[in-house]
Design a protein around this motif. Structure first.
Motif, short mmCIF file in Angstrom:
data_model
loop_
_atom_site.label_atom_id
_atom_site.label_comp_id
_atom_site.label_asym_id
_atom_site.label_seq_id
_atom_site.Cartn_x
_atom_site.Cartn_y
_atom_site.Cartn_z
N PRO A 166 0.83 -1.21 0.00
CA PRO A 166 0.00 0.00 0.00
C PRO A 166 0.86 1.26 0.00
O PRO A 166 1.97 1.26 0.57
CB PRO A 166 -0.81 -0.13 1.30
N PRO A 167 0.39 2.33 -0.63
CA PRO A 167 1.23 3.51 -0.85
C PRO A 167 1.91 4.09 0.40
O PRO A 167 3.10 4.42 0.35
CB PRO A 167 0.27 4.52 -1.48
N LEU A 168 1.19 4.25 1.51
CA LEU A 168 1.85 4.82 2.69
C LEU A 168 2.89 3.88 3.27
O LEU A 168 3.97 4.31 3.68
CB LEU A 168 0.82 5.20 3.75
N GLU A 169 2.60 2.59 3.28
CA GLU A 169 3.60 1.62 3.74
C GLU A 169 4.80 1.62 2.80
O GLU A 169 5.95 1.44 3.24
CB GLU A 169 3.00 0.23 3.85
N ALA A 170 4.54 1.82 1.51
CA ALA A 170 5.63 1.91 0.54
C ALA A 170 6.52 3.11 0.84
O ALA A 170 7.75 3.04 0.74
CB ALA A 170 5.07 2.00 -0.88
N LEU A 171 5.91 4.23 1.22
CA LEU A 171 6.67 5.42 1.59
C LEU A 171 7.56 5.12 2.79
O LEU A 171 8.76 5.44 2.79
CB LEU A 171 5.71 6.56 1.92
#
Length: 334
Positions: A166-171
């Motif tokens: 997921p995008p925030l976890e990727a960040l």
């Protein structure tokens, strides 16, 4: 001052022979045991061993601001950013870093830019910087001794496509990995802890009752709107704010949809992405001018929120974008 790019034929030949960049950049100091100062991290499902970069090049807001947030401006050879991102620079918390670090290009990153900069490490996303069609890929750079790192947000569309974060976890993954690669692990941990804490605090402001507000992200497009699917940062920005991305089920990043699905979804709020191509006010005016959209609750109730391009591409400003959206949703009772 940036030197002009090398002629394509010469650049291609030098890349092919691997002569131009081999050994370039600052020498890496050996560790105490005499071995090279290296670190291995997982990037897009592959363990990659890096020497500590000294001449890093980052592409776009995503790459530049992940570096800046970690205090790595002095380790950068430069950054490349399309002119469309200029308003995002003006509104960035890292405006001074943008001034200090050389801008190597105002369009897309290319292998010529990397070669001319004598970079030893490149940060970009797959199909958002790195591209088979444009001939600048991690594999090509590896052949000439240039390391690379792909934004984890884009791994879902890279290689065997087995990494889907997921995008925030990727960040958070990227910040942790960059901290290890550049030897600033403590700063990375503190940054990620702070961002996670802000998201947790934001979630406490969600309404106790009712369905989440339905949110449509309008980036651009007149014949068809360009919007965010589940792999793009706005999907998690909206979720963190307490809303629901109306196109969050699309197995895409940034993508084009039809107007009919927008009308069918009946969004309560529309997020307008602001950058240099078209003023946000013009985008709102266009949405209001489309007769078929007049029945959409967001248009009927004039519920538009403008977010900077820097808030909605993968980077440390994502949390600020979520906070802005959260405040707006609470202000309209959602």
């Amino acid at each position: 001052m940036t030197r002009p790019p090398l002629p394509r034929a010469l650049t291609a030949g030098l890349l092919a022979t691997g002569l131009l960049l081999t050994g370039c950049g600052a020498e890496v100091e050996p560790a105490a045991d005499g071995k090279p100062d290296t670190v291995t991290v997982s990037n897009c499902g592959k363990n990659v061993t890096y020497k500590r970069p000294e001449r890093a090049v980052a592409y776009d807001v995503s790459g530049a601001e992940k570096m800046f947030a970690l205090g790595l401006a002095d380790r950068m050879r430069g950054y490349v950013m399309n002119k469309l991102g200029d308003p995002a620079i003006k509104g960035s918390p890292w405006r001074e870093d943008y001034k200090e670090v050389e801008r190597l290009g105002t369009e897309r990153i290319t292998r010529e830019i990397v070669v001319d900069a004598r970079a030893d490490w490149v940060l970009a996303g797959w199909n958002s910087g790195f591209s088979e069609e444009r001939g600048v890929t991690p594999a090509l750079l590896d052949k000439v001794g240039v390391d690379s790192y792909l934004h984890t947000e884009t791994c879902w569309d890279y290689g065997d496509k087995s990494v889907d974060v997921p995008p925030l976890e990727a960040l958070y993954t990227d910040l942790d990995n960059l901290g290890r690669i550049f030897g600033v692990e403590k700063r990375a941990r503190g940054l990620v802890t702070g961002l996670r804490g802000r998201v947790a605090a934001l979630k406490k402001t969600w309404p106790d009752k009712g369905d989440p507000a339905k949110v449509f992200v309008y980036d651009s497009g007149t014949d068809q709107p360009f919007t965010a699917g589940r792999h793009a940062a706005p999907n998690d920005i909206i979720t963190a704010a307490g809303g629901k991305n109306v196109f969050g089920d699309l197995d895409k990043g940034w993508t084009t949809v039809g107007w009919e699905p927008v009308i069918k979804e009946r969004p309560d709020v529309i997020v307008i992405v602001d950058y240099a191509d078209q003023p946000a006010a013009e985008k709102i005016a266009h949405l209001k001018s489309r007769p078929a959209l007049k029945s959409v609750p967001a248009v009927r109730n004039n519920r538009f929120l403008v977010l900077s391009y820097g808030d909605v591409v993968s980077g440390p400003r994502n949390v600020a974008g979520a906070e802005k959206l959260g405040r707006y949703l609470r202000s309209v009772g959602r």
